[in-house]
Design a protein around this motif. Structure first.
Motif, PDB file in Angstrom:
ATOM      1  N   UNK A 145     201.092 -13.981  -6.778  1.00 44.86           N
ATOM      2  CA  UNK A 145     202.008 -13.553  -7.833  1.00 44.86           C
ATOM      3  C   UNK A 145     203.012 -14.657  -8.143  1.00 44.86           C
ATOM      4  N   UNK A 146     203.286 -15.520  -7.145  1.00 46.92           N
ATOM      5  CA  UNK A 146     204.283 -16.577  -7.331  1.00 46.92           C
ATOM      6  C   UNK A 146     203.697 -17.978  -7.180  1.00 46.92           C
ATOM      7  N   UNK A 147     202.466 -18.061  -6.673  1.00 46.40           N
ATOM      8  CA  UNK A 147     201.814 -19.354  -6.453  1.00 46.40           C
ATOM      9  C   UNK A 147     200.585 -19.421  -7.352  1.00 46.40           C
ATOM     10  N   UNK A 148     200.357 -20.543  -8.055  1.00 45.42           N
ATOM     11  CA  UNK A 148     199.183 -20.663  -8.930  1.00 45.42           C
ATOM     12  C   UNK A 148     197.889 -20.282  -8.213  1.00 45.42           C
ATOM     13  N   UNK A 149     197.015 -19.598  -8.930  1.00 43.80           N
ATOM     14  CA  UNK A 149     195.795 -19.052  -8.357  1.00 43.80           C
ATOM     15  C   UNK A 149     194.832 -20.082  -7.818  1.00 43.80           C
ATOM     16  N   UNK A 150     194.927 -21.337  -8.273  1.00 42.43           N
ATOM     17  CA  UNK A 150     193.986 -22.355  -7.813  1.00 42.43           C
ATOM     18  C   UNK A 150     194.387 -22.963  -6.464  1.00 42.43           C
ATOM     19  N   UNK A 151     195.572 -22.582  -5.967  1.00 45.88           N
ATOM     20  CA  UNK A 151     196.024 -23.131  -4.685  1.00 45.88           C
ATOM     21  C   UNK A 151     195.632 -22.205  -3.532  1.00 45.88           C
ATOM     22  N   UNK A 152     195.361 -22.795  -2.378  1.00 46.51           N
ATOM     23  CA  UNK A 152     194.928 -22.050  -1.196  1.00 46.51           C
ATOM     24  C   UNK A 152     196.135 -21.405  -0.512  1.00 46.51           C
ATOM     25  N   UNK A 153     196.070 -20.092  -0.296  1.00 41.86           N
ATOM     26  CA  UNK A 153     197.155 -19.395   0.387  1.00 41.86           C
ATOM     27  C   UNK A 153     196.625 -18.589   1.582  1.00 41.86           C
ATOM     28  N   UNK A 154     195.413 -18.918   2.025  1.00 37.90           N
ATOM     29  CA  UNK A 154     194.814 -18.168   3.138  1.00 37.90           C
ATOM     30  C   UNK A 154     195.509 -18.474   4.464  1.00 37.90           C
ATOM     31  N   UNK A 155     196.025 -19.638   4.647  1.00 35.87           N
ATOM     32  CA  UNK A 155     196.716 -20.189   5.816  1.00 35.87           C
ATOM     33  C   UNK A 155     195.986 -21.463   6.253  1.00 35.87           C
ATOM     34  N   UNK A 156     196.594 -22.625   5.943  1.00 38.11           N
ATOM     35  CA  UNK A 156     197.956 -22.815   5.474  1.00 38.11           C
ATOM     36  C   UNK A 156     198.180 -22.327   4.040  1.00 38.11           C
ATOM     37  N   UNK A 157     199.469 -22.059   3.755  1.00 37.17           N
ATOM     38  CA  UNK A 157     199.869 -21.618   2.420  1.00 37.17           C
ATOM     39  C   UNK A 157     200.423 -22.823   1.668  1.00 37.17           C
ATOM     40  N   UNK A 158     199.760 -23.186   0.584  1.00 34.76           N
ATOM     41  CA  UNK A 158     200.178 -24.320  -0.243  1.00 34.76           C
ATOM     42  C   UNK A 158     200.784 -23.772  -1.537  1.00 34.76           C
ATOM     43  N   UNK A 159     202.093 -23.982  -1.711  1.00 35.58           N
ATOM     44  CA  UNK A 159     202.740 -23.443  -2.917  1.00 35.58           C
ATOM     45  C   UNK A 159     202.738 -24.426  -4.073  1.00 35.58           C
ATOM     46  N   UNK A 160     202.319 -25.664  -3.818  1.00 34.29           N
ATOM     47  CA  UNK A 160     202.256 -26.650  -4.889  1.00 34.29           C
ATOM     48  C   UNK A 160     203.570 -27.327  -5.197  1.00 34.29           C
ATOM     49  N   UNK A 161     204.667 -26.848  -4.646  1.00 35.55           N
ATOM     50  CA  UNK A 161     205.955 -27.518  -4.814  1.00 35.55           C
ATOM     51  C   UNK A 161     206.927 -26.806  -5.723  1.00 35.55           C
ATOM     52  N   UNK A 162     206.525 -26.504  -6.947  1.00 36.48           N
ATOM     53  CA  UNK A 162     207.473 -25.983  -7.937  1.00 36.48           C
ATOM     54  C   UNK A 162     208.121 -24.663  -7.553  1.00 36.48           C
TER      55      UNK A 162
END
Length: 742
Positions: free
Chosen positions: A381-398
């Motif tokens: 909901x807050x992190x772009x869908x193309x980034x991996x959030x399974x663990x590790x969680x990559x928020x992309x920075x912004x």
């Protein structure tokens, strides 16, 4: 196939003790029956805890050798002690034979002239021995000897230290030193809150990094610089600190241990109290052991035994002083896992950073669970869908730069499977890194879960680091990936260990079993037993050996083979015979009377040629199917008897795959030993082989431990190799044995 006796053996240590003819001890509040209890070998089962309150907080202090003369070393020390006494509210009395005052304080010429009975005497003299004798007459409680030139200098110094220790022993005085320093009398910050670190060092300078952590907001309560430990030792301070409410962790720099048993009892006391002990122990290498011995005059001990003993009692061993400070700080301040959750989530602004840290963390044994589909959907909901959030969680920075950053952190911490959130920040990127740091601090204040940050900037002057992260007692901040992982692993291991800890000293045997009397009759002081006699020793403790007979003629060998049952093994048996295979003194797979006759003649001819005295030839049942293991007892200079288990057979020295423990230990530690072996998969069954009877192997280890405890110093060495562990449910059989008596 051998019949199994394993089904008659219980795997419960308490029941096993009773079966040997002993009543189990009664525990009071989790502590073994009473102080002064001893085990079957006469060694203490309870830590002797000195009351050191008056050492660290005396009401009155004498400084023997006090000086205010310019340029004298004692002058600076006296000045520091006066300042310390004022801080702790102690009355200080200088002692000097020719001075009337020192720094304006009335000075007396000798200890006998002190105006009151003092709690602590600080000895600034080259030879403390005569003063110790005077202090004993004045009933002084504690003394500190700064002088060097004792055991650290060689044999002559060791003899002088022994005389000092003898004088102290019957005096009623407890002595710190010699070869110590002023660390115990440092200025400790009193404006810091929370659980504190208590520090113990044998080299004062090595404690400086931990002491300096006060400047990072980490509280320090005590510092004990033990020096050569002629009397008070590391173990005494561990036992004392483990009972202090303000102590959250004990940090130690150890070069050598004075007494292995005292250390185990102190570590046991800390484990019972759930107080973590973190230690740097020098002596992993020969060079380190040599240098440590020359510095304090103590034994470093065989490192594999020291390492195992520390693991047995939950002592966290680290390598560097940076690891010591970071691990001790985390263990002192972090709360236990919430609901037992140990899952680690790595959250970062970079996929590369998250992957790198996760790889190291997983390799170290930390649990990184894959987040549920529902949790990943929430994070997206807050992190772009193309980034991996399974663990590790990559928020992309912004997202860390706005309101989304805190939402992400809170969502991760709300997961019941997550016990730890780690955010590695490899470098500052203000203002986003400032906001990320603040969000992590704010979130940590609202949760009991562990929040860690790795601030990787080599500069370390950034406001986000200095003011935000270090300003919080709820966020654990590290400077390197490695130290963070080491500390978090130690935190998880400590709480798991203490949650299940049951002191082995409560279950240790206190009176000899009937087996002991049988075994004693077989012992031959200063001799190596023959294989036949060594196996009788094993039989005395209920350890299975093959059907076998000792014979002294070829005809008797044939009769024995018929009774034992073909095929048979024939071996030379003699008191000084150790490596039979190398000498050709073992014959296997004999299937007929003629082969037995020929083997007898050949074995006796070889023995005669090699000049080996025999007590006969063993005709043994042949046992082929199983996993070859080795179980043994050796004597360690520090800890006494130790028990080893490993992969056995003729390549035992080459493989070097073994685990060791110091008695007493329970079934859990016996099984843990097997788990440490690289070849443990052989016990599980490989290449179509059935699983081995691990329960029977554990039973043998525990019976050998009982033997080691009861025979104590009488047994210099025992080696069962191989111990054939048969398929599950069929037991284990000692095919060969070596025993050396003291």
């Amino acid at each position: 196939m051998l019949g199994s006796t394993h089904g008659t053996l219980t795997t419960d240590f308490r029941a096993r003790v009773v079966a040997c003819g002993e009543q189990p001890p009664v525990a009071v509040h989790g502590i073994a029956a009473a102080e002064g209890d001893v085990d079957v070998s006469g060694r203490s089962l309870y830590a002797a805890v000195p009351d050191l309150d008056r050492f660290f907080r005396p009401e009155s202090v004498a400084v023997v050798g006090a000086s205010d003369a310019e340029g004298r070393p004692n002058t600076g020390i006296t000045r520091q002690l006066i300042a310390w006494a004022e801080r702790v509210g102690a009355r200080l009395h200088p002692v000097h034979p020719t001075r009337e005052t020192v720094f304006g304080l009335p000075c007396v010429p000798s200890v006998a002239d002190l105006p009151e009975q003092v709690d602590l005497a600080v000895l600034l003299v080259g030879d403390p021995l005569p003063v110790i004798e005077q202090l004993a007459e004045s009933k002084v409680k504690f003394a500190v000897a700064f002088a060097s030139g004792f055991a650290e200098t060689g044999e002559e110094g060791a003899a002088a230290q022994a005389r000092l220790a003898t004088a102290v022993e019957g005096s009623g005085i407890r002595l710190l030193g010699p070869n110590t320093n002023l660390n115990a009398f440092e200025r400790f910050r009193d404006d810091l809150e929370g659980p504190a670190i208590a520090l113990i060092t044998q080299s004062g300078h090595q404690g400086r990094p931990v002491f300096a952590m006060q400047e990072l907001g980490v509280r320090l309560s005590h510092w004990a610089p033990t020096g050569n430990e002629a009397d008070l030792e590391t173990s005494d301070f561990i036992s004392y600190f483990a009972g202090k409410e303000e102590v959250g962790a004990i940090a130690c720099y150890v070069e050598g241990l004075k007494d292995g048993r005292s250390f185990l009892l102190a570590a046991d006391r800390a484990a019972r109290a759930k107080v973590p002990v973190v230690a740097v122990k020098v002596g992993r290498t020969e060079a380190g052991a040599r240098m440590a011995a020359s510095h304090t005059g103590k034994l470093t001990g065989a490192d594999d035994v020291v390492d195992a003993a520390m693991r047995q009692f939950g002592v966290v061993r680290v390598n560097g002083l940076d690891e010591l400070q970071d691990t001790a700080a985390l263990l002192a301040r972090a709360k236990k896992p919430v609901g037992g959750a140990e899952g680690v989530v790595v959250y970062s602004i970079s996929g590369g950073t998250g992957a790198h840290f996760s790889d190291l963390a997983s390799g170290a044994g930390l649990k990184l669970p894959v987040l549920s589909d529902a949790k990943q959907a929430e994070l997206h909901e807050w992190i772009p869908g193309y980034l991996n959030v399974a663990n590790p969680v990559d928020c992309g920075g912004h997202p860390v730069g706005d309101w989304r950053g805190r939402k992400i952190i809170d969502a991760i911490l709300a997961d019941p499977e997550v016990g730890v959130l780690i955010c590695p920040i490899t470098g500052p990127f203000p203002p986003m890194s400032d906001r990320l740091a603040q969000d992590l601090v704010d979130a940590a204040e609202q949760t009991d879960k562990l929040v860690c940050v790795v601030w990787g900037s080599p500069v370390g002057t950034e406001d986000a680091y200095r003011k935000v992260l270090l300003g919080s007692s709820r966020v654990a901040t590290f400077r390197t990936f490695g130290n963070c992982i080491t500390a978090v692993k130690a935190w998880a291991d400590h709480h798991r260990f203490t949650a299940l800890y049951s002191s082995p000293f409560d279950e240790a045997p206190r009176v000899p079993s009937p087996s002991f009397r049988k075994a004693q009759a077989l012992m031959r002081p200063h001799q190596q037993l023959s294989e036949h006699a060594a196996k009788q020793l094993l039989r005395a403790y209920g350890i299975r050996v093959p059907r076998e007979q000792l014979v002294t003629s070829a005809a008797a060998a044939v009769r024995a083979a018929g009774q034992v049952g073909y095929p048979v093994v024939m071996k030379a048996s003699g008191a000084r015979l150790a490596h039979k295979t190398e000498l050709g003194l073992v014959k296997v797979g004999l299937t007929s009377a003629s082969q037995v006759r020929d083997a007898y003649r050949e074995l006796t001819d070889i023995a005669r040629y090699e000049g080996v005295d025999l007590d006969g030839i063993l005709v043994c049942q042949m046992v082929e199917r199983g996993v070859e293991m080795v179980v043994g007892v050796t004597q360690d200079a520090l800890f006494g008897p130790t028990v080893t288990v490993g992969l056995g057979g003729v390549l035992v020295e080459v493989m070097g795959d073994a685990a060791v423990r110091v008695p007493p230990f329970g079934e859990d530690q016996a099984r843990a030993m097997l788990g440490e072996l690289r070849g443990k998969v052989l016990l599980e069954g490989v290449r179509g082989a059935p699983p081995a009877d691990v329960d029977a192997l554990v039973e043998v280890v525990l019976r050998i431990q009982r033997m080691a405890l009861e025979l104590g110093d009488e047994l210099a060495e025992l080696d069962i190799n191989p111990l054939m562990v048969l398929p599950r449910g069929q037991g284990a059989v000692a095919l060969d044995a070596l025993a050396v008596c003291r």
